[in-house]
Write an enzyme that holds these catalytic residues in place. Structure first.
Site, PDB file in Angstrom:
ATOM      1  N   HIS A  47      46.470 -28.714  78.188  1.00 55.40           N
ATOM      2  CA  HIS A  47      46.508 -27.906  76.950  1.00 55.40           C
ATOM      3  C   HIS A  47      45.332 -26.908  76.933  1.00 55.40           C
ATOM      4  O   HIS A  47      44.412 -27.020  76.114  1.00 55.40           O
ATOM      5  CB  HIS A  47      46.395 -28.881  75.773  1.00 55.40           C
ATOM      6  CG  HIS A  47      46.709 -28.307  74.422  1.00 55.40           C
ATOM      7  ND1 HIS A  47      45.992 -27.274  73.842  1.00 55.40           N
ATOM      8  CD2 HIS A  47      47.654 -28.631  73.505  1.00 55.40           C
ATOM      9  CE1 HIS A  47      46.482 -27.018  72.650  1.00 55.40           C
ATOM     10  NE2 HIS A  47      47.482 -27.805  72.417  1.00 55.40           N
ATOM     11  N   GLU A  78      49.545 -23.302  78.001  1.00 56.24           N
ATOM     12  CA  GLU A  78      49.520 -24.707  78.419  1.00 56.24           C
ATOM     13  C   GLU A  78      50.561 -24.987  79.502  1.00 56.24           C
ATOM     14  O   GLU A  78      51.718 -24.615  79.359  1.00 56.24           O
ATOM     15  CB  GLU A  78      49.781 -25.585  77.199  1.00 56.24           C
ATOM     16  CG  GLU A  78      48.820 -25.291  76.061  1.00 56.24           C
ATOM     17  CD  GLU A  78      49.311 -25.783  74.720  1.00 56.24           C
ATOM     18  OE1 GLU A  78      50.030 -26.793  74.678  1.00 56.24           O
ATOM     19  OE2 GLU A  78      48.991 -25.140  73.704  1.00 56.24           O
TER      20      GLU A  78
END
Ligand code: TA6
Length: 298
Positions: free
Chosen positions: A167, A270
């Protein structure tokens, strides 16, 4: 604890374990090509600075380690679920390893990089919300590029569904001078529009809250930052999903661990396996996603 790790895994001039000013222990990876800082909590890369560049990762100025919460910024590891718990059990979003202590497995130093491997073994006892046994490891190699490889093995006697993401919070000079290419033609789930599905037609420009899950997308994603005069390239392996997220003003306020105009200096791109691309691991199976991040001047 840093001393013990230093004795066992330290590599002079390449890998050092120190107590961080944020609290907790971090590994400092150094090489002529660049340097990185990795928190043992969450196996979270907090900073990556290639030689002659500024930090490529954004980290909230309010970030603190050891609070039991995930740190906002760097590269949190979303595992073994992305987003809300798949059965809606009320467990924290993005799984349970982001705030957990990972173990150092190995360190290495090569001609142009320093590397660190961390792992975490999940058992039915490690999470009330995920009754499986699995091994997950993260290999981090930092130099003029930054490569992360997240590997999972199912140690359970039964299959389990896995959704996962690196992320990554990228630092940008000014979000209004950024465009994100490489997603053209990809279908995406717009989580801010009732999970409706759209198709990307051009470079992504951020001028409001954006939270899109691109599917069946395997090519490089390129962040062009005209304010900082640089292009960040994310090349992927084993990942068919990409999430693009910027909280903008109101969500930033609700999050509580972002500074007031932090949204202007960050964008999340991400590297993931989620949504339609989610995998089911059979007993003994393994899966792997990897991101190689590089920077060029424009
Ligand atoms: O990756 C995008 C997202 O799922 C957003 O919906 C937002 O929730 C973000 O992750 C941050 O999640 P966190 O749990 O770290 O606040």
């Amino acid at each position: 604890m840093a001393l013990g790790l230093e004795r066992t895994f330290g590599r002079p001039g390449a890998v050092r374990f120190v107590a961080s000013s944020l609290g907790g222990i971090v590994a400092e990876l150094s090489s002529p090509g660049g340097r990185a800082v990795v928190a043992l909590q969450g196996a979270q890369v907090l900073s990556w600075v290639p030689a002659e560049e500024g930090d490529v990762l954004w980290l909230s100025p309010l970030a603190r380690l050891g609070t039991g919460q995930a740190v906002r910024g760097g590269i949190p590891i979303c595992w073994p679920w992305f987003g809300a718990h798949p059965r809606g059990t009320g467990a924290s979003a993005h799984g349970f390893v982001r705030a957990a202590q990972w173990q150092v497995v190995a360190t290495d130093s090569g001609p142009g990089q320093a590397s660190l491997t961390l792992d975490f073994t999940a058992t039915p006892e490690t999470s009330a919300h995920w009754p499986h046994a699995a091994h997950v490891s993260l290999d981090i190699a930092a130099g003029k590029d930054l490569t992360l490889t997240l590997s999972t093995r199912n140690l359970s006697p039964s299959p389990f569904a896995l959704t996962e993401a690196l992320h990554t919070y990228f630092a940008v000079g000014d979000i209004s001078k950024v465009e994100i290419g490489g997603l053209e033609g990809s279908p995406f789930i717009d989580t801010l529009a009732g999970n409706t599905v759209g198709v990307e037609h051009g470079p992504v420009i951020i001028s409001r809250e954006v939270d899109r899950i691109y599917q069946d997308q395997t090519g490089d994603v390129v962040i062009t930052d005209r304010a900082l005069g640089r292009r960040i390239r994310v090349a992927k392996q084993g990942s068919r999903s990409t999430v693009v997220w910027n909280p903008w003003i109101d969500k930033s306020r609700r999050l509580g661990d972002m500074d007031a105009d932090g949204y202007r200096r960050m964008v999340c791109v991400e590297t993931a396996e989620i949504g339609e691309n989610a995998a089911t691991l059979q007993p003994g199976d393994a899966s792997r996603i990897a991101a190689r991040i590089s920077v060029e001047r424009v």
